[in-house]
Structures are given as C-alpha cells and as structure tokens.
Scaffold this active site. Structure first.
Site, PDB file in Angstrom:
ATOM      1  N   GLU A  13       0.790  -1.102  -0.024  1.00 52.97           N
ATOM      2  CA  GLU A  13       0.026  -0.037  -0.061  1.00 52.97           C
ATOM      3  C   GLU A  13       0.846   1.145  -0.145  1.00 52.97           C
ATOM      4  OE1 GLU A  13      -3.827  -0.750   2.927  1.00 52.97           O
ATOM      5  OE2 GLU A  13      -1.809  -0.602   3.895  1.00 52.97           O
ATOM      6  N   ASP A 201     -12.730  -3.113  -1.882  1.00 57.32           N
ATOM      7  CA  ASP A 201     -13.621  -4.284  -2.136  1.00 57.32           C
ATOM      8  C   ASP A 201     -14.952  -3.503  -1.364  1.00 57.32           C
ATOM      9  OD1 ASP A 201     -13.699  -5.106   1.016  1.00 57.32           O
ATOM     10  OD2 ASP A 201     -11.528  -4.429   0.578  1.00 57.32           O
TER      11      ASP A 201
HETATM   12  N1  ADE Z   1      -8.927  -3.592   4.138  1.00 59.94           N
HETATM   13  C1  ADE Z   1      -9.436  -3.748   2.868  1.00 59.94           C
HETATM   14  N2  ADE Z   1     -10.640  -4.154   2.983  1.00 59.94           N
HETATM   15  C2  ADE Z   1     -10.950  -4.718   3.958  1.00 59.94           C
HETATM   16  C3  ADE Z   1     -12.095  -5.416   4.511  1.00 59.94           C
HETATM   17  N3  ADE Z   1     -13.021  -5.605   3.777  1.00 59.94           N
HETATM   18  N4  ADE Z   1     -11.953  -5.520   5.805  1.00 59.94           N
HETATM   19  C4  ADE Z   1     -11.027  -5.180   6.758  1.00 59.94           C
HETATM   20  N5  ADE Z   1      -9.975  -4.724   6.190  1.00 59.94           N
HETATM   21  C5  ADE Z   1      -9.804  -4.407   4.714  1.00 59.94           C
END
Ligand code: ADE
Length: 245
Positions: A13, A201
């Site tokens: 990242e 996501d």
């Molecule tokens: N980092 C990126 N996506 C995530 C998620 N869905 N839950 C926890 N940390 C994350």
C-alpha cells in the site's frame, strides 16, 4: 502545520505513496527498543512528512496488518517525530448499499470505532467500541475529492453477523484493520488524528473480499498516492483548525 505522520500497514500500500511523496528511508529510532516498522521521510511544500509502515512479521513473512503493530508504530512515531497530525492511511472495504464504489476515497467523519470488541458490561461496552475522535475534516475531504464517512476497525478481513450488527449500529462506511488503534494512540498523545481510506472491496458483494482486494489494490493505492500529495498541498496552506468547518 509543519509535521505530518502517515501510518500505513502494508508495504504494497505504501510504495506508491512513498514514491509520490519522494520520501526516502530513514533509520528507525533504536533507543525505544525493538519496533516492527519502517520509516520514510520527505519535505514538500514546507511540510515534513514521515511515512511509518508497520513492517513484516518475521515468523510468517507477511505484512504486520492489524491493531497491535499499528498501535506500536504510532506510539514510536509520535514519540520520535512529535507530529502535528497523525493520519491512518490505507485500504478499506466499503458497502455498495451505502453508496461505495471501488476506488472511492473516504475521510473519517466523527469518531473512529471498533466493530469486533463486544463487552456486554456497563461502560465496557462503550470502551469496546472506542469512539476515538477524528479531526473535523470536511474541507480536507473536499480538497481530496473524497467522501466523508465513519471508519470502523477490527482485526479480521471478513464480516461476521455480530460485526454486521455493530457496524449497522455505528453506521460504518470504511471497514479496515488499523484506524481505531492509531486514533487511540493519537488521542493519548493529544495529537489530532484523521483517517484516509481508499476502497478496495465491497463487503456486500458476492465476490470474496480477498479476491476483490487483490484485483483492486492497484486502483486503491494509486488513489492513496494522489490523496497523499493533495494532503500535503492542503496542509501546507491550511491550519489544522481549518481542516473542517
Ligand atoms: N482492508 C481492505 N478491505 C478490507 C475489509 N473488507 N476489511 C478489513 N480490512 C480491509
């Protein structure tokens, strides 16, 4: 403001952010004892920026994600750098049902909370959620072309039914694994805190979170790199008291 500390969990990242800021590696403070993190620094537009990354777990060979390393890295960075502002910056999940899309940027709005610390005892219940303050930052969000939202933390990538209930109760918009720990330490030092998260996501999508994360990480980290540059420009021209209105 002269000094900013950006706390990041994963090297993947951080690499685009470090490159965008032209930051170079600096030795970590040794007098504090063993620390998991790595430090990078740059000076841009009169702002000293330290990027502190949580490092690699020596046993498992993976990034030190989660709240323990985040708290330690923030503690050491706060002591060593004495920043004017601590920023938890990184990837997060969002919810399509709450209007999120991959690549969105979320700036923390109101307290940062935990959604996996369930302690059903008077006062410990609120202690578990945390409610750590973040700096009013609606002007920063506008400058970053970001949304404002509630950032919610746990030590798990998945979302259990209990997590879902707590997230609904506190109105989460960005779900990640470090911000509340970083904010806890920032509050302990009396240093203002803000979280900046790029969505990798959608938690309410049928596609597995890990698959979305892998597929979309480059989109999110490019967004974070741009956000870091915009943050420095904004901070160079704006006192902390004017980050929000
Ligand atoms: N980092 C990126 N996506 C995530 C998620 N869905 N839950 C926890 N940390 C994350």
């Amino acid at each position: 403001m002269t000094r900013l500390a950006l706390i990041m969990a994963m090297q993947v990242e951080a690499v685009p952010v470090i490159a965008a800021l032209g930051a170079t590696t600096v030795p970590p403070p040794t007098h504090l004892g063993p620390l998991p993190g790595r430090l990078y620094q740059s000076n841009r537009d009169g702002v000293d920026v330290t990027v502190a990354v949580n490092g690699i777990d020596p046993r498992h060979g993976v990034a030190n994600i989660g709240t323990q390393p985040a708290a330690l890295t923030t503690w050491a960075t706060a002591l060593h750098i004495q920043p004017d502002l601590i920023v938890s910056i990184g990837a997060a999940g969002g919810w399509a049902g709450r209007g999120a899309a991959v690549g969105d940027l979320v700036v923390s709005d109101g307290p940062v909370v935990y959604h996996d610390r369930r302690i059903a005892m008077p006062r410990f219940d609120d202690y578990g959620v945390g409610f750590y303050p973040s700096l009013p930052a609606n002007r920063l969000a506008a400058a970053l072309d970001a949304k404002l939202g509630t950032v919610t933390t746990s030590n798990s990538l998945d979302e259990t039914d209990d997590d879902r209930r707590m997230i609904a109760a506190n109105g989460g918009d960005a779900k990640e694994m470090e911000a509340a720990a970083v904010a806890w330490v920032a509050e302990m030092f009396g240093i203002p805190f803000v979280a900046i998260k790029a969505i990798t996501d959608l938690v309410d999508s049928p596609t597995a979170t890990a698959d979305q994360f892998d597929a979309n990480l480059d989109i999110a980290t490019a967004r974070l790199a741009r956000a870091a540059q915009d943050l420095i420009s904004f901070a160079s021209a704006t006192p902390l008291t004017d980050f929000g209105s």
